[in-house]
Design a protein around this motif. Structure first.
Motif, PDB file in Angstrom:
ATOM      1  N   LEU A 188     -23.655   3.848   7.624  1.00  0.00           N
ATOM      2  CA  LEU A 188     -24.975   3.418   7.382  1.00  0.00           C
ATOM      3  C   LEU A 188     -25.716   2.755   8.733  1.00  0.00           C
ATOM      4  CD1 LEU A 188     -24.810   1.936   3.841  1.00  0.00           C
ATOM      5  CD2 LEU A 188     -25.438   4.069   4.592  1.00  0.00           C
ATOM      6  N   GLN A 189     -24.895   2.108   9.487  1.00  0.00           N
ATOM      7  CA  GLN A 189     -25.283   1.449  10.675  1.00  0.00           C
ATOM      8  C   GLN A 189     -24.857   2.369  12.251  1.00  0.00           C
ATOM      9  OE1 GLN A 189     -24.561  -2.892  10.784  1.00  0.00           O
ATOM     10  NE2 GLN A 189     -24.083  -2.917   8.633  1.00  0.00           N
ATOM     11  N   GLY A 190     -24.140   3.326  11.886  1.00  0.00           N
ATOM     12  CA  GLY A 190     -23.896   4.029  13.007  1.00  0.00           C
ATOM     13  C   GLY A 190     -22.849   3.360  14.067  1.00  0.00           C
ATOM     14  N   ILE A 191     -22.001   2.532  13.456  1.00  0.00           N
ATOM     15  CA  ILE A 191     -21.232   1.747  14.220  1.00  0.00           C
ATOM     16  C   ILE A 191     -20.114   2.587  14.823  1.00  0.00           C
ATOM     17  CG2 ILE A 191     -19.600  -0.250  14.531  1.00  0.00           C
ATOM     18  CD1 ILE A 191     -21.476  -1.818  12.500  1.00  0.00           C
ATOM     19  N   VAL A 192     -19.843   2.485  16.132  1.00  0.00           N
ATOM     20  CA  VAL A 192     -18.547   3.363  16.447  1.00  0.00           C
ATOM     21  C   VAL A 192     -17.293   2.674  16.474  1.00  0.00           C
ATOM     22  CG1 VAL A 192     -17.760   4.744  18.652  1.00  0.00           C
ATOM     23  CG2 VAL A 192     -20.172   4.684  18.114  1.00  0.00           C
ATOM     24  N   ALA A 193     -16.412   3.292  15.596  1.00  0.00           N
ATOM     25  CA  ALA A 193     -15.211   2.568  15.370  1.00  0.00           C
ATOM     26  C   ALA A 193     -14.278   2.813  16.872  1.00  0.00           C
ATOM     27  CB  ALA A 193     -14.123   3.355  14.419  1.00  0.00           C
ATOM     28  N   ARG A 194     -13.319   1.682  16.948  1.00  0.00           N
ATOM     29  CA  ARG A 194     -12.468   1.856  18.219  1.00  0.00           C
ATOM     30  C   ARG A 194     -11.479   2.708  18.310  1.00  0.00           C
ATOM     31  NH1 ARG A 194     -11.201  -3.786  18.416  1.00  0.00           N
ATOM     32  NH2 ARG A 194     -12.854  -4.192  19.559  1.00  0.00           N
ATOM     33  N   ASN A 195     -10.936   3.106  17.179  1.00  0.00           N
ATOM     34  CA  ASN A 195      -9.697   4.288  16.948  1.00  0.00           C
ATOM     35  C   ASN A 195     -10.296   5.476  17.003  1.00  0.00           C
ATOM     36  OD1 ASN A 195     -11.051   3.596  14.735  1.00  0.00           O
ATOM     37  ND2 ASN A 195      -8.748   4.106  13.650  1.00  0.00           N
ATOM     38  N   ILE A 196     -11.168   5.970  17.959  1.00  0.00           N
ATOM     39  CA  ILE A 196     -11.683   7.362  17.965  1.00  0.00           C
ATOM     40  C   ILE A 196     -11.048   8.271  19.234  1.00  0.00           C
ATOM     41  CG2 ILE A 196     -13.731   6.768  16.896  1.00  0.00           C
ATOM     42  CD1 ILE A 196     -15.265   6.937  19.461  1.00  0.00           C
TER      43      ILE A 196
ATOM     44  N   ALA B 299     -14.891   5.461   8.237  1.00  0.00           N
ATOM     45  CA  ALA B 299     -13.824   4.687   7.738  1.00  0.00           C
ATOM     46  C   ALA B 299     -14.597   3.647   6.799  1.00  0.00           C
ATOM     47  CB  ALA B 299     -13.026   4.062   8.721  1.00  0.00           C
ATOM     48  N   LEU B 300     -15.594   2.949   7.097  1.00  0.00           N
ATOM     49  CA  LEU B 300     -16.246   1.922   6.489  1.00  0.00           C
ATOM     50  C   LEU B 300     -17.850   2.394   6.496  1.00  0.00           C
ATOM     51  CD1 LEU B 300     -15.039  -1.529   8.069  1.00  0.00           C
ATOM     52  CD2 LEU B 300     -14.053  -0.049   6.302  1.00  0.00           C
ATOM     53  N   SER B 301     -18.333   1.850   5.400  1.00  0.00           N
ATOM     54  CA  SER B 301     -19.621   1.870   4.897  1.00  0.00           C
ATOM     55  C   SER B 301     -20.605   1.496   6.232  1.00  0.00           C
ATOM     56  CB  SER B 301     -20.368   1.381   3.739  1.00  0.00           C
ATOM     57  OG  SER B 301     -19.581   1.889   2.637  1.00  0.00           O
ATOM     58  N   ASP B 302     -20.136   0.329   6.984  1.00  0.00           N
ATOM     59  CA  ASP B 302     -20.822   0.208   8.223  1.00  0.00           C
ATOM     60  C   ASP B 302     -21.012   1.233   9.235  1.00  0.00           C
ATOM     61  OD1 ASP B 302     -21.638  -2.161   6.782  1.00  0.00           O
ATOM     62  OD2 ASP B 302     -20.120  -3.432   7.959  1.00  0.00           O
ATOM     63  N   ASN B 303     -19.810   1.933   9.308  1.00  0.00           N
ATOM     64  CA  ASN B 303     -19.849   3.159  10.313  1.00  0.00           C
ATOM     65  C   ASN B 303     -20.974   4.142   9.982  1.00  0.00           C
ATOM     66  OD1 ASN B 303     -16.471   2.556   9.920  1.00  0.00           O
ATOM     67  ND2 ASN B 303     -17.284   2.252  11.920  1.00  0.00           N
TER      68      ASN B 303
ATOM     69  N   LEU C 175     -22.999  11.346  -2.483  1.00  0.00           N
ATOM     70  CA  LEU C 175     -22.034  10.047  -2.442  1.00  0.00           C
ATOM     71  C   LEU C 175     -21.032  10.232  -1.391  1.00  0.00           C
ATOM     72  CD1 LEU C 175     -20.826   7.462  -3.773  1.00  0.00           C
ATOM     73  CD2 LEU C 175     -19.756   8.498  -5.229  1.00  0.00           C
ATOM     74  N   ILE C 176     -21.125   9.252  -0.469  1.00  0.00           N
ATOM     75  CA  ILE C 176     -20.036   9.656   0.784  1.00  0.00           C
ATOM     76  C   ILE C 176     -18.914   8.611   0.277  1.00  0.00           C
ATOM     77  CG2 ILE C 176     -19.797   9.561   3.091  1.00  0.00           C
ATOM     78  CD1 ILE C 176     -21.802  11.409   2.334  1.00  0.00           C
TER      79      ILE C 176
ATOM     80  N   HIS D  13     -11.954   4.277   4.183  1.00  0.00           N
ATOM     81  CA  HIS D  13     -11.051   3.058   3.946  1.00  0.00           C
ATOM     82  C   HIS D  13     -11.947   1.922   3.662  1.00  0.00           C
ATOM     83  CE1 HIS D  13      -7.455   5.058   5.307  1.00  0.00           C
ATOM     84  NE2 HIS D  13      -7.919   5.628   6.324  1.00  0.00           N
ATOM     85  N   ASP D  14     -12.796   1.863   2.740  1.00  0.00           N
ATOM     86  CA  ASP D  14     -13.850   0.727   2.630  1.00  0.00           C
ATOM     87  C   ASP D  14     -13.310   0.049   1.665  1.00  0.00           C
ATOM     88  OD1 ASP D  14     -15.912  -0.811   1.957  1.00  0.00           O
ATOM     89  OD2 ASP D  14     -17.285   0.237   3.339  1.00  0.00           O
TER      90      ASP D  14
END
Length: 259
Positions: free
Chosen positions: A208-216, A202-206, A238-239, A243-244
């Motif tokens: 590039l940083q591998g952050i796991v979203a809550r809504n999975i 959803a976001l670039s942080d997911n 280009l990814i 929703h970023d």
């Protein structure tokens, strides 16, 4: 390289949702308010026009509590009249009857709300996604049957798909956010590979940083899907995240396009 085959990608801004960042990046500025874009993509291919997702319904944006119930307390939609998908297409000189295929990344309310406006198109959805969205217990949990349950030409697929058989529009199953989420990997003549990642990142942080979203839906498929997107990113693609807002504002938005 098949780069001489003409193709264009238009990025349509079809409203926004106001929500807390913590849904996507828990533990990082959880209470920060984001106005996230609701993208829809138009792909002009020599063999036909393709729409990737259809956005939210206009009446939902006007009366979110009536249509989304409690979900609208956490996700507040907004849409100007000119941001509706049909208005966005008309601005580009494209009618809803000009769309040959509609690819639905997944059947959540912000991605499949206007399916009914494309009765002449073949609408491509993963079997797993249709099964999940059809479960009575999931109604109101991101899925609303009134969005997508219409007499339409749904094509349910259970494998990755090269839409035109030329390697230009390829669909890949990347579950995790939902069981049947699919992305589109595009190969454009000038711009090269562009990936429509939807909520697989959803976001670039997911991404590039591998952050796991809550809504999975499931953790391990989500992580595998992130890994696939990271591979594509490292290869030079280009990814375009789902929703970023920061990334979205840096991209070429319609009427500009990628080719």
């Amino acid at each position: 390289r098949l780069g001489k085959i003409p193709m264009k990608l238009f990025l349509l801004t079809c409203g926004s949702i106001r929500m807390k960042r913590g849904v996507f990046t828990p533990g990082q500025d959880d209470d920060q308010i984001l106005d996230i874009p609701l993208p829809v993509f138009l792909i002009k291919h020599p063999s036909g026009n393709v729409l990737f997702d259809t956005g939210i319904r206009r009446d939902t944006a006007e009366a979110p509590l009536e249509h989304w119930g409690g979900m609208a307390k956490a996700f507040r939609p907004s849409m100007l009249p000119e941001q509706h998908v049909l208005a966005q297409l008309a601005f580009l000189g494209v009618s809803h009857t000009d769309i040959r295929y509609v690819i639905i990344s997944h059947l959540h309310m912000d991605h499949a709300g206007n399916n009914r406006f494309f009765p002449n198109a073949r609408i491509i959805v993963r079997e797993e996604e249709m099964c999940e969205a059809s479960k009575p217990e999931n109604e109101g949990k991101g899925y609303y049957k009134s969005d997508w349950r219409h007499n339409l030409d749904y094509q349910l697929i259970n494998k990755n798909l090269d839409l035109f058989g030329d390697g230009r529009v390829c669909l890949e199953h990347l579950p995790g956010h939902t069981p049947g989420l699919q992305i589109a990997v595009l190969d454009l003549p000038v711009s090269g590979k562009i990936v429509l990642a939807s909520d697989a990142a959803a976001l670039s942080d997911n991404l590039l940083q591998g952050i796991v979203a809550r809504n999975i839906y499931q953790l391990h498929p989500y992580l595998d899907s992130l890994h696939r997107l990271q591979e594509l990113h490292k290869s030079g693609a280009l990814i375009i995240c789902g929703h970023d807002p920061q990334q979205w504002n840096s991209l070429k938005l319609a009427p500009a396009y990628y080719e």
